[in-house]
Design a protein around this motif. Structure first.
Motif, PDB file in Angstrom:
ATOM      1  N   ASP A 144     -10.053  -0.998   5.687  1.00 49.74           N
ATOM      2  CA  ASP A 144     -10.867  -2.144   5.271  1.00 49.74           C
ATOM      3  C   ASP A 144     -11.193  -2.109   3.783  1.00 49.74           C
ATOM      4  OD1 ASP A 144     -12.649   0.065   6.066  1.00 49.74           O
ATOM      5  OD2 ASP A 144     -14.275  -1.316   5.574  1.00 49.74           O
ATOM      6  N   LEU A 145     -11.041  -0.942   3.116  1.00 53.48           N
ATOM      7  CA  LEU A 145     -11.286  -0.882   1.675  1.00 53.48           C
ATOM      8  C   LEU A 145     -10.308  -1.742   0.888  1.00 53.48           C
ATOM      9  CD1 LEU A 145     -12.170   2.833   0.802  1.00 53.48           C
ATOM     10  CD2 LEU A 145     -13.658   0.829   0.739  1.00 53.48           C
ATOM     11  N   TYR A 146      -9.121  -1.954   1.424  1.00 59.29           N
ATOM     12  CA  TYR A 146      -8.098  -2.698   0.690  1.00 59.29           C
ATOM     13  C   TYR A 146      -7.777  -4.050   1.321  1.00 59.29           C
ATOM     14  CZ  TYR A 146      -7.235   1.368  -2.234  1.00 59.29           C
ATOM     15  OH  TYR A 146      -7.376   2.389  -3.137  1.00 59.29           O
ATOM     16  N   GLU A 147      -8.436  -4.381   2.428  1.00 58.74           N
ATOM     17  CA  GLU A 147      -8.226  -5.689   3.021  1.00 58.74           C
ATOM     18  C   GLU A 147      -8.750  -6.781   2.083  1.00 58.74           C
ATOM     19  OE1 GLU A 147     -10.085  -5.720   6.811  1.00 58.74           O
ATOM     20  OE2 GLU A 147      -8.677  -4.311   7.729  1.00 58.74           O
TER      21      GLU A 147
ATOM     22  N   ASN B 256      -7.703  -7.545  -0.785  1.00 56.53           N
ATOM     23  CA  ASN B 256      -7.467  -7.266  -2.205  1.00 56.53           C
ATOM     24  C   ASN B 256      -6.257  -8.071  -2.671  1.00 56.53           C
ATOM     25  OD1 ASN B 256      -6.612  -5.980  -4.704  1.00 56.53           O
ATOM     26  ND2 ASN B 256      -7.936  -4.272  -4.153  1.00 56.53           N
ATOM     27  N   PRO B 257      -6.399  -8.911  -3.700  1.00 55.16           N
ATOM     28  CA  PRO B 257      -5.284  -9.768  -4.118  1.00 55.16           C
ATOM     29  C   PRO B 257      -4.075  -8.988  -4.637  1.00 55.16           C
ATOM     30  CG  PRO B 257      -7.066  -9.844  -5.724  1.00 55.16           C
ATOM     31  CD  PRO B 257      -7.599  -9.117  -4.526  1.00 55.16           C
ATOM     32  N   ASN B 258      -4.271  -7.735  -4.991  1.00 57.86           N
ATOM     33  CA  ASN B 258      -3.157  -6.926  -5.496  1.00 57.86           C
ATOM     34  C   ASN B 258      -2.495  -6.083  -4.412  1.00 57.86           C
ATOM     35  OD1 ASN B 258      -3.470  -7.669  -8.304  1.00 57.86           O
ATOM     36  ND2 ASN B 258      -5.331  -6.429  -8.306  1.00 57.86           N
ATOM     37  N   ILE B 259      -3.000  -6.167  -3.183  1.00 58.19           N
ATOM     38  CA  ILE B 259      -2.466  -5.373  -2.079  1.00 58.19           C
ATOM     39  C   ILE B 259      -1.868  -6.306  -1.027  1.00 58.19           C
ATOM     40  CG2 ILE B 259      -3.026  -3.743  -0.247  1.00 58.19           C
ATOM     41  CD1 ILE B 259      -3.097  -2.527  -3.048  1.00 58.19           C
ATOM     42  N   HIS B 260      -0.609  -6.088  -0.705  1.00 56.49           N
ATOM     43  CA  HIS B 260       0.089  -6.959   0.248  1.00 56.49           C
ATOM     44  C   HIS B 260      -0.426  -6.762   1.665  1.00 56.49           C
ATOM     45  CE1 HIS B 260       3.295  -9.503   1.692  1.00 56.49           C
ATOM     46  NE2 HIS B 260       3.734  -8.552   2.519  1.00 56.49           N
ATOM     47  N   SER B 261      -0.643  -5.499   2.066  1.00 55.78           N
ATOM     48  CA  SER B 261      -1.182  -5.215   3.392  1.00 55.78           C
ATOM     49  C   SER B 261      -1.853  -3.849   3.378  1.00 55.78           C
ATOM     50  CB  SER B 261      -0.082  -5.253   4.465  1.00 55.78           C
ATOM     51  OG  SER B 261       0.898  -4.251   4.223  1.00 55.78           O
ATOM     52  N   SER B 262      -2.804  -3.654   4.290  1.00 56.12           N
ATOM     53  CA  SER B 262      -3.527  -2.389   4.397  1.00 56.12           C
ATOM     54  C   SER B 262      -3.592  -2.005   5.862  1.00 56.12           C
ATOM     55  CB  SER B 262      -4.939  -2.526   3.813  1.00 56.12           C
ATOM     56  OG  SER B 262      -5.653  -1.311   3.914  1.00 56.12           O
ATOM     57  N   ILE B 263      -3.077  -0.825   6.204  1.00 57.42           N
ATOM     58  CA  ILE B 263      -3.002  -0.412   7.599  1.00 57.42           C
ATOM     59  C   ILE B 263      -3.636   0.963   7.787  1.00 57.42           C
ATOM     60  CG2 ILE B 263      -0.924  -1.781   7.999  1.00 57.42           C
ATOM     61  CD1 ILE B 263       0.675   0.847   7.906  1.00 57.42           C
ATOM     62  N   LYS B 264      -3.937   1.288   9.026  1.00 56.29           N
ATOM     63  CA  LYS B 264      -4.511   2.580   9.386  1.00 56.29           C
ATOM     64  C   LYS B 264      -3.434   3.657   9.295  1.00 56.29           C
ATOM     65  CE  LYS B 264      -7.975   4.973  11.450  1.00 56.29           C
ATOM     66  NZ  LYS B 264      -9.384   5.042  11.017  1.00 56.29           N
ATOM     67  N   ILE B 265      -3.766   4.770   8.659  1.00 53.53           N
ATOM     68  CA  ILE B 265      -2.809   5.845   8.516  1.00 53.53           C
ATOM     69  C   ILE B 265      -2.395   6.379   9.890  1.00 53.53           C
ATOM     70  CG2 ILE B 265      -4.513   7.717   8.349  1.00 53.53           C
ATOM     71  CD1 ILE B 265      -2.746   8.906   6.111  1.00 53.53           C
ATOM     72  N   GLY B 266      -1.096   6.619  10.050  1.00 60.24           N
ATOM     73  CA  GLY B 266      -0.581   7.170  11.301  1.00 60.24           C
ATOM     74  C   GLY B 266      -0.444   6.172  12.432  1.00 60.24           C
ATOM     75  N   ASP B 267      -0.595   4.864  12.157  1.00 62.30           N
ATOM     76  CA  ASP B 267      -0.485   3.845  13.207  1.00 62.30           C
ATOM     77  C   ASP B 267       0.984   3.689  13.604  1.00 62.30           C
ATOM     78  OD1 ASP B 267      -0.530   1.675  14.877  1.00 62.30           O
ATOM     79  OD2 ASP B 267      -1.756   0.416  13.569  1.00 62.30           O
ATOM     80  N   MET B 268       1.357   4.220  14.749  1.00 65.64           N
ATOM     81  CA  MET B 268       2.756   4.194  15.183  1.00 65.64           C
ATOM     82  C   MET B 268       3.124   2.896  15.900  1.00 65.64           C
ATOM     83  SD  MET B 268       3.682   6.849  13.761  1.00 65.64           S
ATOM     84  CE  MET B 268       5.400   6.722  14.277  1.00 65.64           C
TER      85      MET B 268
END
Length: 327
Positions: free
Chosen positions: A51-54, A56-68
């Motif tokens: 959610d820190l990068y959700e 953000n106009p400079n970030i295309h996508s932000s996902i949870k680490i290790g989400d398989m």
């Protein structure tokens, strides 16, 4: 039934960021330079704190680490993981931002003294702006100081729980009531906003003080938004002093350091960085904290609306701050 999934027109590079909240926030220091280096490459982030990068106009996508459950082949080109804890950073003679920049092939952000451009580049989300207004109403529109005296846990589950618990104990400030009551007595026109989790142990007497509010287990993007509006802060080495390092809106405050981490490795030099009087825990007299905060509020100048990399230098010039590491 045949299902036709939409074609992915553009893939992005996925950057993996591990460990704690402050470290994940500090990675954003490099976003603009990464975009300049590869202007046609979209940037995505994988971290424990998506959610820190959700938004953000400079970030295309932000996902949870290790989400398989994510189709990495479908959505991403390069998957990149540069880890400062597996670099020259272990020698303890370089700031974590510069260690990262070396790994990415970017110029150092520091001025060579171990500090420099250690700002972050996050973005406030629209729902959090509404939330900030609600908190302001609770505090009757008064200026406030953020307090964070416990915390620093790793959500990924430490490989050595005993060592991890010992490190957290070294970072926490145990005399919470003495410090908070001293701040409450000194700054009578300012509210104190305590940021905590349900596992943080504070004295029950703290809740009896007027002009004290509390945010517990709050969404990180909301905490970041609140930090952008604070007057100052008093904290251990945890997320708040990094949230307060937003480029163009730096907030100066007091950071209390134990021996588990060091300010010249992961701090910000415009703050009052107080080193512990004790070799294995955060032991700093409340009077020292109060005096340092008084100096910060007295010297604060209206230079905090500049949206450029020179803001840290302007703060140093206006406040006489060069290296705020206080033995």
């Amino acid at each position: 039934m045949l299902v036709h999934w939409p074609k992915i027109e553009v893939k992005s590079d996925l950057h993996i960021i591990q460990n704690g909240i402050g470290k994940v926030a500090l990675w954003s220091n490099m976003i603009q330079d990464l975009k300049t280096k590869e202007p046609n490459t979209l940037i995505s982030v994988s971290s424990p704190w998506p959610d820190l990068y959700e938004g953000n106009p400079n970030i295309h996508s932000s996902i949870k680490i290790g989400d398989m459950h994510v189709d990495y082949e479908k959505y991403f080109n390069n998957i990149i993981c540069h880890e400062p804890y597996m670099s020259t950073y272990l020698k303890k003679n370089i700031h974590i931002v510069d260690a990262w920049r070396q790994q990415y092939g970017l110029e150092n952000g520091s001025d060579g003294s171990g500090y420099g451009d250690t700002c972050i580049d996050l973005a406030i989300q629209e729902p959090d702006k509404v939330y900030v207004v609600e908190i302001f109403q609770h505090m009757r529109g008064n200026p406030f100081i953020i307090i964070q005296l416990k915390g620093g846990t790793n959500p990924m589950g430490p490989t050595n729980p005993q060592h991890h618990d010992h490190m957290i104990m070294e970072r926490n400030y145990e005399h919470d009531y003495n410090l908070i009551s001293a701040l409450h007595e000194e700054f009578k026109n300012i509210w104190l906003l305590i940021v905590r989790t349900k596992n943080d142990r504070y004295s029950a007497n703290v809740d009896m003080l007027p002009r004290v509010a509390r945010l517990e287990d709050e969404k990180l993007s909301a905490l970041f938004a609140m930090t952008q509006e604070c007057l100052s802060f008093v904290t251990i080495d945890s997320c708040i002093h990094h949230f307060a390092a937003q480029r163009g809106n730096i907030k100066r405050g007091v950071v209390m350091w134990g021996r588990a981490t060091q300010p010249d490795m992961i701090g910000h030099d415009w703050n009052a960085n107080l080193l512990s009087d004790h070799p294995s825990k955060v032991e700093i007299r409340p009077e020292r904290v109060v005096e340092e905060l008084k100096e910060i509020l007295k010297k604060e100048k209206p230079v905090l609306n500049e949206d450029n990399k020179g803001q840290a230098d302007n703060i140093r010039r206006n406040t006489g701050v060069k290296r705020r590491l206080i033995q």
